[in-house]
Scaffold this motif. Structure first.
Motif, PDB file in Angstrom:
ATOM      1  N   UNK A   1      43.645  32.033  33.515  1.00 31.69           N
ATOM      2  CA  UNK A   1      43.063  32.533  34.762  1.00 31.69           C
ATOM      3  C   UNK A   1      41.727  31.852  35.056  1.00 31.69           C
ATOM      4  N   UNK A   2      41.525  31.526  36.338  1.00 35.73           N
ATOM      5  CA  UNK A   2      40.279  30.947  36.829  1.00 35.73           C
ATOM      6  C   UNK A   2      39.723  31.839  37.931  1.00 35.73           C
ATOM      7  N   UNK A   3      38.422  31.931  38.019  1.00 36.51           N
ATOM      8  CA  UNK A   3      37.749  32.673  39.077  1.00 36.51           C
ATOM      9  C   UNK A   3      37.276  31.659  40.120  1.00 36.51           C
ATOM     10  N   UNK A   4      37.400  32.002  41.395  1.00 37.93           N
ATOM     11  CA  UNK A   4      36.994  31.094  42.466  1.00 37.93           C
ATOM     12  C   UNK A   4      36.670  31.891  43.724  1.00 37.93           C
ATOM     13  N   UNK A   5      36.136  31.220  44.713  1.00 37.27           N
ATOM     14  CA  UNK A   5      35.888  31.828  46.028  1.00 37.27           C
ATOM     15  C   UNK A   5      36.989  31.351  46.965  1.00 37.27           C
ATOM     16  N   UNK A   6      37.723  32.299  47.555  1.00 39.89           N
ATOM     17  CA  UNK A   6      38.831  31.916  48.428  1.00 39.89           C
ATOM     18  C   UNK A   6      38.321  31.451  49.795  1.00 39.89           C
ATOM     19  N   UNK A   7      39.229  31.102  50.688  1.00 39.74           N
ATOM     20  CA  UNK A   7      38.845  30.569  51.998  1.00 39.74           C
ATOM     21  C   UNK A   7      38.115  31.588  52.863  1.00 39.74           C
ATOM     22  N   UNK A   8      38.195  32.861  52.516  1.00 43.49           N
ATOM     23  CA  UNK A   8      37.473  33.909  53.237  1.00 43.49           C
ATOM     24  C   UNK A   8      36.147  34.231  52.561  1.00 43.49           C
ATOM     25  N   UNK A   9      35.743  33.372  51.577  1.00 40.66           N
ATOM     26  CA  UNK A   9      34.489  33.546  50.832  1.00 40.66           C
ATOM     27  C   UNK A   9      34.482  34.848  50.044  1.00 40.66           C
ATOM     28  N   UNK A  10      35.629  35.176  49.495  1.00 42.99           N
ATOM     29  CA  UNK A  10      35.767  36.388  48.698  1.00 42.99           C
ATOM     30  C   UNK A  10      36.128  35.997  47.261  1.00 42.99           C
ATOM     31  N   UNK A  11      35.525  36.644  46.246  1.00 41.32           N
ATOM     32  CA  UNK A  11      35.883  36.344  44.861  1.00 41.32           C
ATOM     33  C   UNK A  11      37.367  36.609  44.613  1.00 41.32           C
ATOM     34  N   UNK A  12      38.006  35.659  43.948  1.00 39.55           N
ATOM     35  CA  UNK A  12      39.441  35.766  43.697  1.00 39.55           C
ATOM     36  C   UNK A  12      39.746  35.181  42.318  1.00 39.55           C
ATOM     37  N   UNK A  13      40.957  35.406  41.881  1.00 34.18           N
ATOM     38  CA  UNK A  13      41.441  34.872  40.596  1.00 34.18           C
ATOM     39  C   UNK A  13      42.724  34.090  40.838  1.00 34.18           C
ATOM     40  N   UNK A  14      42.807  32.919  40.205  1.00 33.45           N
ATOM     41  CA  UNK A  14      44.017  32.108  40.253  1.00 33.45           C
ATOM     42  C   UNK A  14      44.623  32.115  38.855  1.00 33.45           C
ATOM     43  N   UNK A  15      45.925  32.397  38.766  1.00 37.14           N
ATOM     44  CA  UNK A  15      46.614  32.508  37.480  1.00 37.14           C
ATOM     45  C   UNK A  15      47.745  31.496  37.390  1.00 37.14           C
ATOM     46  N   UNK A  16      47.851  30.871  36.228  1.00 37.65           N
ATOM     47  CA  UNK A  16      48.976  29.991  35.924  1.00 37.65           C
ATOM     48  C   UNK A  16      49.737  30.637  34.778  1.00 37.65           C
ATOM     49  N   UNK A  17      51.041  30.836  34.982  1.00 38.89           N
ATOM     50  CA  UNK A  17      51.897  31.483  34.000  1.00 38.89           C
ATOM     51  C   UNK A  17      52.747  30.416  33.322  1.00 38.89           C
TER      52      UNK A  17
END
Length: 180
Positions: A131-147
């Motif tokens: 899992x990585x933490x990032x700022x999405x296109x709406x400038x909101x904190x989000x998490x990206x997961x690779x399974x």
């Protein structure tokens, strides 16, 4: 015209310059493709978390600024030791490059290292999740997961969600975190 309104254009220009210098400092002072060297990168960014040799004799370097940070800078050096490119890879365009069947090394070369504290293995599914933490296109904190398939180490799928959705009843609006 009073003295304050006479200084508004100068004040606005100063604020813009200050804002731009804050953005430039994220890449370190004076990092420029074609000019900056590995020594300049190390001075501005510190030691890279990961390094890979490139086929052309150059090098790819990962500089994660997490887990609380939202950026991983990926720098590419040419065979001459000069900076070819540097970019934040924790964004949707790079996430879209992750495909089923990719190896763990290919994912690392694309996104850099995930935060080890958020790596989970699900025994019942034989599945490893990074899992990585990032700022999405709406400038909101989000998490990206690779399974990943736990046995083969190949990507099964990916997904992302805002951090707010993981809070009870959608609480925890942290958009101001991504606007810094």
């Amino acid at each position: 015209m009073n003295s304050f309104t006479a200084h508004i254009p100068r004040l606005a220009g100063g604020l813009v310059a200050l804002a731009l210098s804050g953005c430039a400092s994220l890449l370190g002072p004076g990092l420029q493709p074609g000019v900056s060297t590995r020594g300049d990168l190390d001075a501005a960014m510190g030691a890279p978390a990961l390094r890979w040799a490139e086929a052309d004799g150059g090098e790819r370097l990962a500089y994660p600024f997490g887990p609380a940070g939202y950026q991983t800078w990926m720098a590419v050096l040419g065979a001459d030791g000069r900076l070819v490119s540097i970019e934040n890879v924790l964004e949707e365009t790079h996430f879209a490059r992750i495909r089923a069947g990719m190896s763990q090394d290919e994912v690392l070369r694309t996104l850099g290292p995930s935060y080890p504290g958020w790596t989970v293995y699900y025994k019942a599914r034989d599945e490893l999740v990074w899992e990585w933490r990032y700022c999405d296109v709406f400038r909101e904190p989000a998490r990206f997961n690779v399974l990943f398939d736990g046995t083969s180490g190949k990507v099964r799928s990916t997904f992302s969600s805002t951090e707010r959705l993981s809070m009870p009843w959608g609480r925890g609006n942290r958009r101001d975190w991504c606007s810094r």
